[in-house]
Design a protein around this motif. Structure first.
Motif, PDB file in Angstrom:
ATOM      1  N   ILE A 143     -41.383  58.710 -15.694  1.00  0.00           N
ATOM      2  CA  ILE A 143     -41.039  57.726 -14.668  1.00  0.00           C
ATOM      3  C   ILE A 143     -39.792  56.988 -15.173  1.00  0.00           C
ATOM      4  O   ILE A 143     -39.844  56.339 -16.226  1.00  0.00           O
ATOM      5  N   TYR A 144     -38.703  57.119 -14.442  1.00  0.00           N
ATOM      6  CA  TYR A 144     -37.538  56.290 -14.772  1.00  0.00           C
ATOM      7  C   TYR A 144     -37.744  54.917 -14.151  1.00  0.00           C
ATOM      8  O   TYR A 144     -38.170  54.813 -12.998  1.00  0.00           O
ATOM      9  N   VAL A 145     -37.410  53.854 -14.906  1.00  0.00           N
ATOM     10  CA  VAL A 145     -37.659  52.520 -14.351  1.00  0.00           C
ATOM     11  C   VAL A 145     -36.475  52.001 -13.542  1.00  0.00           C
ATOM     12  O   VAL A 145     -36.611  51.026 -12.804  1.00  0.00           O
ATOM     13  N   HIS A 146     -35.303  52.622 -13.688  1.00  0.00           N
ATOM     14  CA  HIS A 146     -34.118  52.269 -12.889  1.00  0.00           C
ATOM     15  C   HIS A 146     -33.803  50.774 -12.912  1.00  0.00           C
ATOM     16  O   HIS A 146     -33.449  50.194 -11.882  1.00  0.00           O
ATOM     17  N   ALA A 147     -33.924  50.142 -14.082  1.00  0.00           N
ATOM     18  CA  ALA A 147     -33.602  48.710 -14.170  1.00  0.00           C
ATOM     19  C   ALA A 147     -32.097  48.480 -14.262  1.00  0.00           C
ATOM     20  O   ALA A 147     -31.641  47.340 -14.163  1.00  0.00           O
ATOM     21  N   GLY A 148     -31.325  49.545 -14.453  1.00  0.00           N
ATOM     22  CA  GLY A 148     -29.883  49.382 -14.682  1.00  0.00           C
ATOM     23  C   GLY A 148     -29.643  49.116 -16.155  1.00  0.00           C
ATOM     24  O   GLY A 148     -30.585  48.777 -16.885  1.00  0.00           O
ATOM     25  N   PRO A 149     -28.393  49.266 -16.627  1.00  0.00           N
ATOM     26  CA  PRO A 149     -28.150  49.132 -18.063  1.00  0.00           C
ATOM     27  C   PRO A 149     -28.564  47.763 -18.590  1.00  0.00           C
ATOM     28  O   PRO A 149     -28.261  46.750 -17.971  1.00  0.00           O
ATOM     29  N   GLU A 150     -29.277  47.766 -19.712  1.00  0.00           N
ATOM     30  CA  GLU A 150     -29.652  46.495 -20.337  1.00  0.00           C
ATOM     31  C   GLU A 150     -28.778  46.357 -21.580  1.00  0.00           C
ATOM     32  O   GLU A 150     -28.894  47.146 -22.524  1.00  0.00           O
ATOM     33  N   ILE A 151     -27.909  45.369 -21.558  1.00  0.00           N
ATOM     34  CA  ILE A 151     -26.908  45.260 -22.625  1.00  0.00           C
ATOM     35  C   ILE A 151     -27.314  44.244 -23.691  1.00  0.00           C
ATOM     36  O   ILE A 151     -27.118  44.461 -24.883  1.00  0.00           O
ATOM     37  N   SER A 152     -27.903  43.142 -23.276  1.00  0.00           N
ATOM     38  CA  SER A 152     -28.358  42.165 -24.260  1.00  0.00           C
ATOM     39  C   SER A 152     -29.413  42.831 -25.155  1.00  0.00           C
ATOM     40  O   SER A 152     -30.269  43.579 -24.664  1.00  0.00           O
ATOM     41  N   VAL A 153     -29.331  42.550 -26.451  1.00  0.00           N
ATOM     42  CA  VAL A 153     -30.312  43.143 -27.378  1.00  0.00           C
ATOM     43  C   VAL A 153     -31.730  42.731 -26.969  1.00  0.00           C
ATOM     44  O   VAL A 153     -32.678  43.513 -27.037  1.00  0.00           O
ATOM     45  N   CYS A 154     -31.845  41.507 -26.504  1.00  0.00           N
ATOM     46  CA  CYS A 154     -33.145  40.971 -26.117  1.00  0.00           C
ATOM     47  C   CYS A 154     -33.549  41.534 -24.743  1.00  0.00           C
ATOM     48  O   CYS A 154     -32.876  41.324 -23.745  1.00  0.00           O
ATOM     49  N   SER A 155     -34.645  42.231 -24.714  1.00  0.00           N
ATOM     50  CA  SER A 155     -35.052  42.930 -23.490  1.00  0.00           C
ATOM     51  C   SER A 155     -35.719  41.974 -22.490  1.00  0.00           C
ATOM     52  O   SER A 155     -36.617  41.219 -22.851  1.00  0.00           O
ATOM     53  N   THR A 156     -35.285  42.009 -21.254  1.00  0.00           N
ATOM     54  CA  THR A 156     -35.890  41.153 -20.218  1.00  0.00           C
ATOM     55  C   THR A 156     -36.210  41.977 -18.969  1.00  0.00           C
ATOM     56  O   THR A 156     -37.362  42.216 -18.645  1.00  0.00           O
ATOM     57  N   LYS A 157     -35.138  42.461 -18.301  1.00  0.00           N
ATOM     58  CA  LYS A 157     -35.415  43.180 -17.043  1.00  0.00           C
ATOM     59  C   LYS A 157     -36.107  44.518 -17.311  1.00  0.00           C
ATOM     60  O   LYS A 157     -36.854  45.000 -16.456  1.00  0.00           O
ATOM     61  N   ALA A 158     -35.908  45.081 -18.499  1.00  0.00           N
ATOM     62  CA  ALA A 158     -36.620  46.337 -18.793  1.00  0.00           C
ATOM     63  C   ALA A 158     -38.116  46.071 -18.900  1.00  0.00           C
ATOM     64  O   ALA A 158     -38.933  46.894 -18.486  1.00  0.00           O
ATOM     65  N   PHE A 159     -38.469  44.902 -19.464  1.00  0.00           N
ATOM     66  CA  PHE A 159     -39.901  44.583 -19.589  1.00  0.00           C
ATOM     67  C   PHE A 159     -40.561  44.564 -18.216  1.00  0.00           C
ATOM     68  O   PHE A 159     -41.588  45.233 -17.995  1.00  0.00           O
ATOM     69  N   THR A 160     -39.997  43.802 -17.277  1.00  0.00           N
ATOM     70  CA  THR A 160     -40.664  43.702 -15.971  1.00  0.00           C
ATOM     71  C   THR A 160     -40.642  45.045 -15.240  1.00  0.00           C
ATOM     72  O   THR A 160     -41.597  45.402 -14.558  1.00  0.00           O
ATOM     73  N   ALA A 161     -39.560  45.806 -15.410  1.00  0.00           N
ATOM     74  CA  ALA A 161     -39.503  47.124 -14.744  1.00  0.00           C
ATOM     75  C   ALA A 161     -40.517  48.084 -15.372  1.00  0.00           C
ATOM     76  O   ALA A 161     -41.122  48.911 -14.681  1.00  0.00           O
ATOM     77  N   GLN A 162     -40.710  47.984 -16.693  1.00  0.00           N
ATOM     78  CA  GLN A 162     -41.717  48.831 -17.351  1.00  0.00           C
ATOM     79  C   GLN A 162     -43.124  48.449 -16.905  1.00  0.00           C
ATOM     80  O   GLN A 162     -43.965  49.321 -16.658  1.00  0.00           O
ATOM     81  N   VAL A 163     -43.362  47.135 -16.804  1.00  0.00           N
ATOM     82  CA  VAL A 163     -44.679  46.708 -16.316  1.00  0.00           C
ATOM     83  C   VAL A 163     -44.884  47.266 -14.911  1.00  0.00           C
ATOM     84  O   VAL A 163     -45.955  47.794 -14.584  1.00  0.00           O
ATOM     85  N   LEU A 164     -43.836  47.197 -14.108  1.00  0.00           N
ATOM     86  CA  LEU A 164     -43.950  47.730 -12.746  1.00  0.00           C
ATOM     87  C   LEU A 164     -44.299  49.225 -12.775  1.00  0.00           C
ATOM     88  O   LEU A 164     -45.156  49.686 -12.009  1.00  0.00           O
ATOM     89  N   ALA A 165     -43.670  49.966 -13.668  1.00  0.00           N
ATOM     90  CA  ALA A 165     -43.971  51.405 -13.761  1.00  0.00           C
ATOM     91  C   ALA A 165     -45.435  51.616 -14.117  1.00  0.00           C
ATOM     92  O   ALA A 165     -46.099  52.512 -13.573  1.00  0.00           O
ATOM     93  N   THR A 166     -45.957  50.768 -15.020  1.00  0.00           N
ATOM     94  CA  THR A 166     -47.376  50.936 -15.371  1.00  0.00           C
ATOM     95  C   THR A 166     -48.269  50.532 -14.194  1.00  0.00           C
ATOM     96  O   THR A 166     -49.366  51.056 -14.034  1.00  0.00           O
ATOM     97  N   GLU A 167     -47.782  49.589 -13.375  1.00  0.00           N
ATOM     98  CA  GLU A 167     -48.552  49.204 -12.172  1.00  0.00           C
ATOM     99  C   GLU A 167     -48.655  50.416 -11.242  1.00  0.00           C
ATOM    100  O   GLU A 167     -49.719  50.700 -10.678  1.00  0.00           O
ATOM    101  N   LEU A 168     -47.529  51.110 -11.061  1.00  0.00           N
ATOM    102  CA  LEU A 168     -47.524  52.268 -10.157  1.00  0.00           C
ATOM    103  C   LEU A 168     -48.442  53.370 -10.689  1.00  0.00           C
ATOM    104  O   LEU A 168     -49.168  54.016  -9.932  1.00  0.00           O
ATOM    105  N   LEU A 169     -48.407  53.548 -12.003  1.00  0.00           N
ATOM    106  CA  LEU A 169     -49.270  54.556 -12.633  1.00  0.00           C
ATOM    107  C   LEU A 169     -50.745  54.166 -12.469  1.00  0.00           C
ATOM    108  O   LEU A 169     -51.587  54.996 -12.086  1.00  0.00           O
ATOM    109  N   ALA A 170     -51.036  52.903 -12.746  1.00  0.00           N
ATOM    110  CA  ALA A 170     -52.430  52.437 -12.661  1.00  0.00           C
ATOM    111  C   ALA A 170     -52.923  52.508 -11.218  1.00  0.00           C
ATOM    112  O   ALA A 170     -54.077  52.885 -10.965  1.00  0.00           O
TER     113      ALA A 170
END
Ligand code: F6R
Length: 414
Positions: free
Chosen positions: A195-222
């Motif tokens: 599952i690609y999360v398609h959050a767009g490039p995350e440039i800051s070392v500190c992850s933010t939008k990838a976290f919520t997009a990953q949670v969303l991917a797990t929501e879709l899976l669940a």
């Protein structure tokens, strides 16, 4: 675009060459055999990697979350069946029916998104699921069986510990799925489906939008597994409706940035900060603490409200900042108990709770208001103020927010 032909000489003196066109890339390997590469379409806009009106990529990426979530979800919800549609999964439907366990493999922030996913699978799909720190797998000599689905989660798709765990599981014959943000990454190439999360490039070392997009991917899976097993169509539709509203609700959480800023300006010198949650929000509490450590270099701990009285309560002293995640769900009653324990010891409590929860209001110093939501999606909402608080703390302390010391965006060494 025309054709681009290149030629090069290897260290051994062999000539290699290739031809690139708008639709294909042809190369030859060292033995001069033709090698056709697959073309993957990357859905990034030109300004995705541009800082725009923001001072830091981290703030840009925090604010991009509503759009990133919409993109992640596009075409993946089935409002009629009350389920999700995940292209990668469809080719393995038959095997998915026999899955009896799910093991997530991930590190850092991705591990916390995995913990949310494990919680959702247990609770809504009644499927035993755990989230394993991928870095620990190598010392565990894992037991792999045909009824387990392994799901590796990695923003970059290049984290060495996660890839190494994945390779070990695959070598033993395990069925492996991947959740990643980077199209064509090692993780996407080395899993059976993904599952690609398609959050767009995350440039800051500190992850933010990838976290919520990953949670969303797990929501879709669940949601998909839940509908294959225990969840009724009506309940599935409620979850789908909740996901359809989530980006607007994240927007409402972002509107509370000023309150997070004022809190950060007040507590940026605190010698310790505690984040407490229960259920899926234990992982969010840990994620809040990780953000604060990572960019503001402030000691912090994220933990379950249940664990507090087994030791960490001893750390509480008057004025100590504590963030309590108290969404209106099955965890609320017990979290109220935690709030009372914290208040009795003089902690300064900021709750992330329903705006109209009078009981919570009476026990804490301030509330960051959650809009009414389905309990399954609360981690996507509760994490937003924690991201903002870490950002404003680091800003006040004058640190290099996008490039925190000692850290790299992609940890490609073990
Ligand atoms: C924290 C952070 C790290 C990464 C971890 C895994 O903000 O960015 O903890 O989450 O290094 O990285 P990925 O997701 O690329 O495997």
């Amino acid at each position: 675009m025309g054709r681009f032909r290149y030629q090069a000489t290897t260290e051994e003196g062999k000539r290699i060459s290739g031809v690139t066109t708008a639709t294909s890339i042809k190369t030859v390997d060292l033995e001069q055999r033709d090698r056709e590469k697959r073309v993957e379409k990357i859905l990034h806009r030109a300004d995705d990697a541009d800082i725009g009106k923001y001072d830091h990529f981290m703030m840009k990426e925090i604010c991009e979350q509503p759009a990133a979530l919409d993109r992640s979800m596009r075409g993946r919800l089935d409002a009629v069946l009350g389920s999700s549609r995940l292209g990668g999964l469809q080719t393995h439907e038959a095997r998915l029916f026999d899955i009896r366990n799910v093991v997530f493999l991930a590190c850092g922030t991705s591990l916390y998104s995995a913990q949310v996913g494990a919680y959702l699978l247990n609770r809504y799909a009644r499927l035993p699921a755990v989230a394993e720190d991928a870095a620990e797998l190598s010392v565990k000599n894992p037991i792999v069986d045909r009824h387990t689905l392994y799901v590796a989660i990695s923003q970059s798709g290049e984290t060495a510990d996660t890839l190494s765990a994945l390779r070990e599981i695959r070598m033993r014959g395990g069925l492996c799925a991947g959740i990643t943000n980077v199209v064509g990454s090692s993780l996407s190439r080395e899993t059976d489906f993904g599952i690609y999360v398609h959050a767009g490039p995350e440039i800051s070392v500190c992850s933010t939008k990838a976290f919520t997009a990953q949670v969303l991917a797990t929501e879709l899976l669940a949601l998909r597994f839940a509908r294959m097993r225990d969840l009724s169509a009506a309940d599935g539709r409620l979850w789908v409706n909740a996901l359809e509203s989530i980006s607007a609700q994240v927007g409402l959480m972002l509107e509370q940035a000023e309150s997070c800023k004022l809190l950060a300006q007040r507590f940026y010198q605190s010698r310790f900060t505690m984040f407490v949650g229960r259920g899926a929000n234990v992982a969010v509490a840990c994620e809040g603490a990780l953000k604060l450590k990572e960019i503001a270099y402030l000691p912090a701990e994220g933990l379950s409200g249940a664990a507090m009285k087994h030791g960490p309560l001893a750390l509480i002293e008057p004025g100590l900042p504590v963030w309590a995640l108290v969404p209106p769900d099955v965890t609320r009653e017990r979290m109220l108990g935690n709030l009372r324990e914290l208040k009795a010891r003089g902690a300064h409590i900021t709750a992330v709770a329903a705006g109209d929860d009078e009981e919570v209001h009476s026990l804490v110093d301030e509330v960051l208001a959650l809009p009414p939501h389905h309990p399954a999606v609360s981690p996507i909402l509760t994490v937003i103020p924690l991201q903002l608080y870490a950002y404003y703390s680091a800003l006040k302390l004058g640190y290099d927010i996008d490039k925190p010391r000692n850290l790299a965006k992609s940890v490609t060494v073990m």
